[in-house]
Design a protein around this motif. Structure first.
Motif, PDB file in Angstrom:
ATOM      1  N   SER A   1      23.355  28.828  27.692  1.00  0.00           N
ATOM      2  CA  SER A   1      22.784  28.224  28.896  1.00  0.00           C
ATOM      3  C   SER A   1      21.695  27.219  28.540  1.00  0.00           C
ATOM      4  O   SER A   1      21.621  26.127  29.130  1.00  0.00           O
ATOM      5  CB  SER A   1      22.222  29.318  29.812  1.00  0.00           C
ATOM      6  OG  SER A   1      23.243  30.212  30.211  1.00  0.00           O
ATOM      7  N   TYR A   2      20.858  27.565  27.562  1.00  0.00           N
ATOM      8  CA  TYR A   2      19.800  26.657  27.114  1.00  0.00           C
ATOM      9  C   TYR A   2      20.391  25.391  26.507  1.00  0.00           C
ATOM     10  O   TYR A   2      19.920  24.277  26.778  1.00  0.00           O
ATOM     11  CB  TYR A   2      18.919  27.380  26.092  1.00  0.00           C
ATOM     12  CG  TYR A   2      17.776  26.563  25.529  1.00  0.00           C
ATOM     13  CD1 TYR A   2      16.598  26.405  26.241  1.00  0.00           C
ATOM     14  CD2 TYR A   2      17.871  25.964  24.276  1.00  0.00           C
ATOM     15  CE1 TYR A   2      15.540  25.671  25.725  1.00  0.00           C
ATOM     16  CE2 TYR A   2      16.823  25.228  23.748  1.00  0.00           C
ATOM     17  CZ  TYR A   2      15.661  25.083  24.484  1.00  0.00           C
ATOM     18  OH  TYR A   2      14.616  24.344  23.973  1.00  0.00           O
ATOM     19  N   VAL A   3      21.411  25.549  25.692  1.00  0.00           N
ATOM     20  CA  VAL A   3      22.052  24.386  25.066  1.00  0.00           C
ATOM     21  C   VAL A   3      22.681  23.500  26.121  1.00  0.00           C
ATOM     22  O   VAL A   3      22.543  22.266  26.087  1.00  0.00           O
ATOM     23  CB  VAL A   3      23.099  24.849  24.032  1.00  0.00           C
ATOM     24  CG1 VAL A   3      23.942  23.673  23.542  1.00  0.00           C
ATOM     25  CG2 VAL A   3      22.409  25.518  22.846  1.00  0.00           C
ATOM     26  N   TYR A   4      23.368  24.101  27.077  1.00  0.00           N
ATOM     27  CA  TYR A   4      23.983  23.297  28.147  1.00  0.00           C
ATOM     28  C   TYR A   4      22.912  22.568  28.958  1.00  0.00           C
ATOM     29  O   TYR A   4      23.041  21.365  29.232  1.00  0.00           O
ATOM     30  CB  TYR A   4      24.817  24.191  29.068  1.00  0.00           C
ATOM     31  CG  TYR A   4      25.371  23.428  30.253  1.00  0.00           C
ATOM     32  CD1 TYR A   4      26.514  22.639  30.122  1.00  0.00           C
ATOM     33  CD2 TYR A   4      24.743  23.475  31.494  1.00  0.00           C
ATOM     34  CE1 TYR A   4      27.003  21.911  31.200  1.00  0.00           C
ATOM     35  CE2 TYR A   4      25.224  22.757  32.574  1.00  0.00           C
ATOM     36  CZ  TYR A   4      26.360  21.975  32.420  1.00  0.00           C
ATOM     37  OH  TYR A   4      26.833  21.242  33.496  1.00  0.00           O
ATOM     38  N   ASP A   5      21.857  23.274  29.335  1.00  0.00           N
ATOM     39  CA  ASP A   5      20.816  22.677  30.183  1.00  0.00           C
ATOM     40  C   ASP A   5      20.119  21.498  29.513  1.00  0.00           C
ATOM     41  O   ASP A   5      19.706  20.553  30.197  1.00  0.00           O
ATOM     42  CB  ASP A   5      19.756  23.734  30.541  1.00  0.00           C
ATOM     43  CG  ASP A   5      20.284  24.804  31.480  1.00  0.00           C
ATOM     44  OD1 ASP A   5      21.343  24.591  32.092  1.00  0.00           O
ATOM     45  OD2 ASP A   5      19.632  25.869  31.586  1.00  0.00           O
ATOM     46  N   ASN A   6      20.001  21.514  28.190  1.00  0.00           N
ATOM     47  CA  ASN A   6      19.171  20.523  27.508  1.00  0.00           C
ATOM     48  C   ASN A   6      19.917  19.528  26.623  1.00  0.00           C
ATOM     49  O   ASN A   6      19.371  18.461  26.324  1.00  0.00           O
ATOM     50  CB  ASN A   6      18.120  21.246  26.652  1.00  0.00           C
ATOM     51  CG  ASN A   6      17.111  22.008  27.494  1.00  0.00           C
ATOM     52  OD1 ASN A   6      16.268  21.412  28.155  1.00  0.00           O
ATOM     53  ND2 ASN A   6      17.207  23.333  27.481  1.00  0.00           N
ATOM     54  N   TYR A   7      21.128  19.863  26.188  1.00  0.00           N
ATOM     55  CA  TYR A   7      21.779  19.011  25.182  1.00  0.00           C
ATOM     56  C   TYR A   7      23.225  18.625  25.522  1.00  0.00           C
ATOM     57  O   TYR A   7      23.856  17.907  24.750  1.00  0.00           O
ATOM     58  CB  TYR A   7      21.771  19.723  23.813  1.00  0.00           C
ATOM     59  CG  TYR A   7      20.415  20.222  23.405  1.00  0.00           C
ATOM     60  CD1 TYR A   7      19.421  19.338  22.978  1.00  0.00           C
ATOM     61  CD2 TYR A   7      20.107  21.585  23.462  1.00  0.00           C
ATOM     62  CE1 TYR A   7      18.165  19.798  22.606  1.00  0.00           C
ATOM     63  CE2 TYR A   7      18.847  22.054  23.089  1.00  0.00           C
ATOM     64  CZ  TYR A   7      17.890  21.159  22.673  1.00  0.00           C
ATOM     65  OH  TYR A   7      16.650  21.610  22.312  1.00  0.00           O
TER      66      TYR A   7
ATOM     67  N   ILE B   1      33.195  24.943  20.370  1.00  0.00           N
ATOM     68  CA  ILE B   1      33.690  24.652  21.718  1.00  0.00           C
ATOM     69  C   ILE B   1      33.348  23.216  22.087  1.00  0.00           C
ATOM     70  O   ILE B   1      32.331  22.675  21.665  1.00  0.00           O
ATOM     71  CB  ILE B   1      33.136  25.636  22.770  1.00  0.00           C
ATOM     72  CG1 ILE B   1      31.616  25.593  22.829  1.00  0.00           C
ATOM     73  CG2 ILE B   1      33.610  27.050  22.484  1.00  0.00           C
ATOM     74  CD1 ILE B   1      31.018  26.517  23.903  1.00  0.00           C
ATOM     75  N   ASN B   2      34.215  22.596  22.866  1.00  0.00           N
ATOM     76  CA  ASN B   2      33.957  21.223  23.296  1.00  0.00           C
ATOM     77  C   ASN B   2      33.154  21.203  24.588  1.00  0.00           C
ATOM     78  O   ASN B   2      32.760  22.250  25.119  1.00  0.00           O
ATOM     79  CB  ASN B   2      35.272  20.437  23.415  1.00  0.00           C
ATOM     80  CG  ASN B   2      36.221  21.014  24.466  1.00  0.00           C
ATOM     81  OD1 ASN B   2      35.941  22.029  25.108  1.00  0.00           O
ATOM     82  ND2 ASN B   2      37.366  20.351  24.643  1.00  0.00           N
ATOM     83  N   LYS B   3      32.904  19.996  25.110  1.00  0.00           N
ATOM     84  CA  LYS B   3      32.064  19.858  26.303  1.00  0.00           C
ATOM     85  C   LYS B   3      32.666  20.600  27.488  1.00  0.00           C
ATOM     86  O   LYS B   3      31.958  21.270  28.256  1.00  0.00           O
ATOM     87  CB  LYS B   3      31.877  18.376  26.651  1.00  0.00           C
ATOM     88  CG  LYS B   3      31.043  17.606  25.656  1.00  0.00           C
ATOM     89  CD  LYS B   3      31.011  16.111  25.990  1.00  0.00           C
ATOM     90  CE  LYS B   3      30.033  15.800  27.102  1.00  0.00           C
ATOM     91  NZ  LYS B   3      28.642  15.782  26.614  1.00  0.00           N
ATOM     92  N   ALA B   4      33.978  20.478  27.659  1.00  0.00           N
ATOM     93  CA  ALA B   4      34.626  21.144  28.783  1.00  0.00           C
ATOM     94  C   ALA B   4      34.445  22.653  28.694  1.00  0.00           C
ATOM     95  O   ALA B   4      34.231  23.329  29.708  1.00  0.00           O
ATOM     96  CB  ALA B   4      36.111  20.788  28.804  1.00  0.00           C
ATOM     97  N   ALA B   5      34.519  23.191  27.480  1.00  0.00           N
ATOM     98  CA  ALA B   5      34.424  24.642  27.300  1.00  0.00           C
ATOM     99  C   ALA B   5      33.011  25.153  27.567  1.00  0.00           C
ATOM    100  O   ALA B   5      32.830  26.185  28.225  1.00  0.00           O
ATOM    101  CB  ALA B   5      34.873  25.031  25.900  1.00  0.00           C
ATOM    102  N   ILE B   6      31.992  24.468  27.068  1.00  0.00           N
ATOM    103  CA  ILE B   6      30.632  24.968  27.301  1.00  0.00           C
ATOM    104  C   ILE B   6      30.276  24.864  28.779  1.00  0.00           C
ATOM    105  O   ILE B   6      29.642  25.764  29.345  1.00  0.00           O
ATOM    106  CB  ILE B   6      29.584  24.241  26.418  1.00  0.00           C
ATOM    107  CG1 ILE B   6      28.220  24.931  26.558  1.00  0.00           C
ATOM    108  CG2 ILE B   6      29.489  22.775  26.731  1.00  0.00           C
ATOM    109  CD1 ILE B   6      27.141  24.370  25.646  1.00  0.00           C
ATOM    110  N   LYS B   7      30.732  23.799  29.441  1.00  0.00           N
ATOM    111  CA  LYS B   7      30.452  23.683  30.878  1.00  0.00           C
ATOM    112  C   LYS B   7      31.134  24.799  31.652  1.00  0.00           C
ATOM    113  O   LYS B   7      30.526  25.440  32.518  1.00  0.00           O
ATOM    114  CB  LYS B   7      30.907  22.320  31.395  1.00  0.00           C
ATOM    115  CG  LYS B   7      30.632  22.121  32.884  1.00  0.00           C
ATOM    116  CD  LYS B   7      31.091  20.757  33.377  1.00  0.00           C
ATOM    117  CE  LYS B   7      30.812  20.629  34.878  1.00  0.00           C
ATOM    118  NZ  LYS B   7      31.261  19.330  35.418  1.00  0.00           N
TER     119      LYS B   7
END
Length: 415
Positions: free
Chosen positions: A218-224, A299-305
């Protein structure tokens, strides 16, 4: 799931592996959590038709058929950072709202240091050395041919705790700076070590790694999220061959997979979620595949989202060590299955053990199907040198001097 190689009495590299916590206990614990939420996997879609040759095999196409494309536009799921797993991080003084400088290690890498042990490290000719000298190598030629422009940007995440910060120096001196972004999720923020105290639900303990990982993602998604294309996570005994990983993630195979197997398989601004790693079939059950946490997973962008969006309804209060199995279970609810990552020769790219253990491992002659490594490995395994791909991307159980030895061997620092 942590999978531990057990050294044999007659060969220090004999890989008679065992599970640190029994398979039955793990399966019972995770299945109990799944029953609470009754996950249901979407029905498979018709496999996409290829238009540029068969870069993907039938199994890979079937894997891709279950998931829907994801819109890559960033969406804020944080709810003001007031609740887990979006409470963020604290700085070295305990002040909330800290955002780590993910490019600091890349921009200011420490010098590699043998620590006065160059002769000792470079003279060892054990099974680790043999695998890295005779089989596994960095694809320098392919990497240099690509140049620096337009490359896939990789964010690397290591998780640890403060008492293990002494393990970080070898990572910072070797593969860490090769990542475009780098962060160590820990229990204490230390800018000199690139560690970040990310707040999570429940106690800081081995049996609660799931909550730690929920907060990390969640932290990685929120910031990077908007700054990187790929995200890889693993523990503090992980070794990445970043050049090989980057080339694999940039390959036509993976690009086509992100489009669902067809050049026109996804709408503009969308991609299929990809979940890459060393696939294991839990207890031999191919319907419960997961990527081993040992070598980490990409994981790619679609996967982390998709994953972060799913967290509020996917085991939000579970208390377990099996983060890799839980991540796979959340992905499975969305039809995102572990992708087959073997190379064209059937050799593995993501390794759950050290190089020498893979070189010397042999299934038992009697009832090999009862050996857990055979049972957990879908589509069988190759042994000896051929177990590992020439362009492997990750190894596990690599600490201290072994990490430096591997780096020195792969990058010809002993020549």
């Amino acid at each position: 799931v942590k999978l531990t190689p057990k050294k044999g009495a007659n060969n220090k590299d004999e890989p008679t592996q065992k599970l640190r916590i029994t398979k039955k206990k793990k399966q019972k614990q995770v299945q109990k959590e799944e029953m609470k939420y009754k996950p249901k996997m979407p029905e498979p879609r018709a496999p996409a038709k290829l238009t540029h040759g068969r870069l993907l095999n039938a199994e890979q196409l079937e894997i891709l058929s279950h998931a829907s494309p994801i819109d890559l536009a960033y969406e804020d799921y944080s709810n003001g950072h007031t609740e887990h797993p979006h409470k963020g991080a604290t700085d070295e003084f305990g002040t909330p709202g800290y955002v780590h400088d993910a490019t600091a290690l890349r921009d200011h890498p420490p010098a590699f240091d043998f620590g006065g042990l160059k002769k000792q490290m470079c003279s060892q000719r054990d099974s680790h050395y043999r695998m890295l000298s005779n089989r596994v190598k960095i694809d320098f030629e392919g990497h240099e041919a690509k140049g620096d422009e337009g490359r896939a940007k990789i964010f690397c995440i290591v998780y640890t705790i403060e008492e293990n910060h002494n393990r970080l120096s070898p990572i910072l001196q070797t593969w860490g700076p090769k990542c475009d972004g780098f962060m160590v999720a820990s229990t204490k923020t230390d800018r000199s070590l690139h560690t970040v105290n990310i707040v999570h639900q429940g106690p800081e303990e081995y049996n609660n790694i799931w909550q730690k990982v929920r907060s990390i993602w969640s932290y990685v998604y929120d910031n990077y999220y908007e700054d990187y294309d790929w995200f890889h996570i693993g523990g503090d005994d992980l070794f990445l061959l970043v050049e090989n990983m980057r080339l694999y993630l940039e390959s036509n195979e993976i690009k086509l997979a992100a489009k669902g197997g067809s050049t026109d398989g996804t709408p503009p601004g969308h991609e299929k979620p990809l979940f890459l790693g060393r696939r294991f079939a839990e207890g031999g059950n191919r319907n419960r595949m997961f990527n081993s946490g040992g070598a980490g997973y990409s994981i790619n962008k679609a996967a982390i989202k998709a994953l972060v969006d799913k967290f509020p309804t996917c085991f939000p209060n579970a208390h377990t060590f099996a983060e890799d199995v839980m991540v796979a279970a959340c992905f499975r609810q969305m039809g995102v299955l572990p992708f087959e990552t073997k190379d064209q020769n059937g050799s593995e790219r993501y390794m759950p053990f050290a190089p020498g253990h893979h070189l010397t491992y042999q299934p038992p002659e009697e009832n090999p199907q009862d050996d857990w490594y055979v049972k957990y490995s879908p589509n069988g395994i190759k042994t000896g040198y051929e177990h590992c791909s020439e362009h492997s991307v990750a190894f596990h159980y690599i600490k201290d001097n072994l990490m430096k030895r591997m780096y020195a061997t792969l990058y010809h620092l002993c020549d």
